[in-house]
Write an enzyme that holds these catalytic residues in place. Structure first.
Site, PDB file in Angstrom:
ATOM      1  N   HIS A   1      36.849 -15.241 -13.476  1.00  0.00           N
ATOM      2  CA  HIS A   1      35.806 -14.272 -13.130  1.00  0.00           C
ATOM      3  C   HIS A   1      35.565 -13.303 -14.284  1.00  0.00           C
ATOM      4  O   HIS A   1      34.411 -13.033 -14.656  1.00  0.00           O
ATOM      5  CB  HIS A   1      36.238 -13.510 -11.869  1.00  0.00           C
ATOM      6  CG  HIS A   1      35.277 -12.481 -11.392  1.00  0.00           C
ATOM      7  ND1 HIS A   1      34.582 -12.594 -10.204  1.00  0.00           N
ATOM      8  CD2 HIS A   1      34.888 -11.292 -11.923  1.00  0.00           C
ATOM      9  CE1 HIS A   1      33.810 -11.540 -10.036  1.00  0.00           C
ATOM     10  NE2 HIS A   1      33.984 -10.722 -11.061  1.00  0.00           N
ATOM     11  N   GLU A   2      36.651 -12.801 -14.877  1.00  0.00           N
ATOM     12  CA  GLU A   2      36.516 -11.810 -15.955  1.00  0.00           C
ATOM     13  C   GLU A   2      36.040 -12.447 -17.261  1.00  0.00           C
ATOM     14  O   GLU A   2      35.220 -11.868 -17.982  1.00  0.00           O
ATOM     15  CB  GLU A   2      37.844 -11.073 -16.176  1.00  0.00           C
ATOM     16  CG  GLU A   2      38.364 -10.326 -14.959  1.00  0.00           C
ATOM     17  CD  GLU A   2      37.326  -9.434 -14.315  1.00  0.00           C
ATOM     18  OE1 GLU A   2      36.468  -8.876 -15.038  1.00  0.00           O
ATOM     19  OE2 GLU A   2      37.350  -9.297 -13.079  1.00  0.00           O
TER      20      GLU A   2
ATOM     21  N   HIS B   1      32.423 -12.865 -17.409  1.00  0.00           N
ATOM     22  CA  HIS B   1      31.732 -11.641 -17.860  1.00  0.00           C
ATOM     23  C   HIS B   1      31.700 -11.570 -19.390  1.00  0.00           C
ATOM     24  O   HIS B   1      30.634 -11.444 -20.006  1.00  0.00           O
ATOM     25  CB  HIS B   1      32.468 -10.393 -17.355  1.00  0.00           C
ATOM     26  CG  HIS B   1      32.202 -10.014 -15.944  1.00  0.00           C
ATOM     27  ND1 HIS B   1      30.942  -9.782 -15.455  1.00  0.00           N
ATOM     28  CD2 HIS B   1      33.057  -9.789 -14.909  1.00  0.00           C
ATOM     29  CE1 HIS B   1      31.021  -9.440 -14.177  1.00  0.00           C
ATOM     30  NE2 HIS B   1      32.289  -9.448 -13.824  1.00  0.00           N
TER      31      HIS B   1
ATOM     32  N   CYS C   1      32.402  -8.086  -6.867  1.00  0.00           N
ATOM     33  CA  CYS C   1      32.365  -7.663  -8.266  1.00  0.00           C
ATOM     34  C   CYS C   1      31.961  -6.200  -8.374  1.00  0.00           C
ATOM     35  O   CYS C   1      31.076  -5.732  -7.654  1.00  0.00           O
ATOM     36  CB  CYS C   1      31.382  -8.532  -9.050  1.00  0.00           C
ATOM     37  SG  CYS C   1      31.359  -8.182 -10.818  1.00  0.00           S
TER      38      CYS C   1
END
Length: 340
Positions: free
Chosen positions: A239-240, A243, A196
Site C-alpha cells: 500500500h505504501e 504511494h 487510506c
C-alpha cells in the site's frame, strides 16, 4: 506457560466465578508478541468491561515469553481518541504531489532525510495510520522515496489510535524504509478492507494484492535489506510503496475495476454528496466496508450505504473520485475487464 493462560491467571481475582475473559486479537511471532483482550467482571453489567493490550518479550517457544507491560486501552482511547485532536494536513486524492513518484534518496546522511522521517513519524502517530509515504505529508514539499510501515509500539498514542480503528488486527512494528522496491510478488492474491489517510472518509474497500512479497530497502543508516513479508505485513508495505513509487491511492484500484454502469451510479451519487456534506463525528470510529466483493471477486456495493458514507466523506476526496470516474466514463468504463 502460554501467554493467554498467564493472562487468565493474572486477571482471575477480578473475574471471579461469574466474569469472562475474551481474546480479541493476538500475534505471537518473531516481530511482535501481543494479545488484545477484554475482561468483564460481570456479564450483567457489560459497562464494567475493560480492554487491555498485553505486550511480551522474547522469541522462540511461546511458553518462554515474558510479559513486559499491559496497556489500559479504555484510558488511552479517552486520552487520544475522544475527541479527535487536530490532525496534520495530509494530501488528499488528486493532489498533484501525491500522484507523482517521489525522488530517490541519494545520500541517507543528508539532513533532509532525517527531517522527512521525523515529520512522517509525527503525522503517522497523530492520524493513527498504520503506514505513511513521504508524498502524503503536506509539510514535505519535495518528497523523497521513504515509507514508514507499521505501528510505533513505543507510542501509547499511536497504539491507542490504531487499536481503535483496527480492533481485530495486529500490524507489524514500524519499519523505516528508504528507496523501497518490491523485487518479488507471489501469484497468490488476497483481499483486505483497506483505507487510506489520503482518502479521508468513513469507508474502506476490498483491494486485491499479493499475499507474499520480498522488499528491498535501505534503513536510516544506509544498510540494504531484503525482507520477505506475508499477509498483513505485506499488504501495508505494498500500500505504501504504491504511494511512493506509483503515486497511486488504493481507491483508484477499486474505481479502475468498476463497470460502466457502476461508474455512472457512483459518479452521480458523488456529485449529489458534494453538495450535501454532513458534519463528520469527532469520534474515531472503525470505517464501514463500502466496496465489497462477490464470490467471483467482482466489486459490489449497496447504493443506500454509498449515499450515507459519501455524505460524510472529505469534499476533496469526493472531487478526486469524481474526476477519476468522469475520465473513466468518457473513455468507457469496463473496457479493460469487460462489462458486467
Amino acid at each position: 506457560m502460554h501467554p493467554i493462560k498467564l493472562l487468565h491467571q493474572r486477571w482471575a481475582p477480578i473475574l471471579g466465578s461469574s466474569g469472562r475473559f475474551d481474546t480479541l486479537a493476538s500475534r505471537l511471532d518473531e516481530k511482535l508478541n501481543a494479545i488484545f483482550f477484554r475482561v468483564t467482571p460481570s456479564l450483567e453489567d457489560m459497562s464494567r468491561s475493560r480492554h487491555v493490550l498485553a505486550l511480551f518479550a522474547g522469541s522462540g517457544d511461546e511458553s518462554e515469553l515474558k510479559l513486559t507491560h499491559e496497556l489500559d486501552m479504555d484510558a488511552l482511547w479517552r486520552d487520544f481518541c475522544v475527541p479527535v485532536r487536530q490532525t496534520p494536513e495530509i494530501r488528499q486524492l488528486n493532489d498533484a504531489v501525491l500522484h507523482h513518484e517521489a525522488s530517490p534518496v541519494l545520500n541517507v546522511n543528508d539532513p533532509v532525510v532525517s527531517e522527512q522521517i521525523q515529520i512522517m513519524k509525527e503525522d503517522l502517530i497523530a492520524t493513527g495510520g498504520v503506514g505513511i509515504a513521504a508524498n502524503q505529508c503536506a509539510r514535505i514539499k519535495k518528497p523523497l522515496s521513504i515509507v514508514l510501515s507499521g505501528v510505533d509500539y513505543t507510542s501509547s498514542e499511536h497504539v491507542a489510535k490504531v487499536m481503535r480503528r483496527y480492533p481485530s488486527a495486529f500490524f507489524p512494528p514500524m519499519m523505516i524504509c528508504i528507496n523501497p522496491e518490491i523485487i518479488h510478488q507471489s501469484e497468490e492474491k488476497g483481499f483486505f478492507a483497506e483505507g487510506c489517510l489520503s482518502a479521508r472518509s468513513p469507508f474502506r474497500a476490498q483491494v486485491s494484492r499479493a499475499q507474499e512479497i520480498t522488499v528491498r530497502y535501505q534503513d536510516p543508516e544506509g544498510e540494504w535489506h531484503e525482507d520477505c513479508l506475508r499477509g498483513t505485513d505485506a499488504r501495508v508495505m505494498l500500500h505504501e510503496i504504491d504511494h511512493i513509487r506509483n503515486g497511486k491511492v488504493y481507491i483508484q484500484h477499486i474505481l479502475d475495476e468498476l463497470s460502466r454502469e457502476q461508474c455512472e451510479i457512483i459518479h452521480t451519487l458523488i456529485d449529489k454528496a458534494i453538495h450535501q456534506i454532513s458534519e463528520v463525528s469527532g469520534l474515531m470510529q472503525s470505517p464501514a466496508l463500502l466496496f465489497d466483493r462477490d464470490r467471483d471477486g467482482r466489486i459490489v456495493f449497496n447504493v443506500d450505504q454509498v449515499k450515507n458514507l459519501l455524505g460524510m466523506t472529505d469534499p476533496a476526496v469526493l472531487r478526486g473520485m469524481s474526476e477519476i470516474l468522469q475520465g473513466r466514463i468518457q473513455l468507457g468504463c469496463g473496457l479493460r475487464r469487460g462489462m458486467r
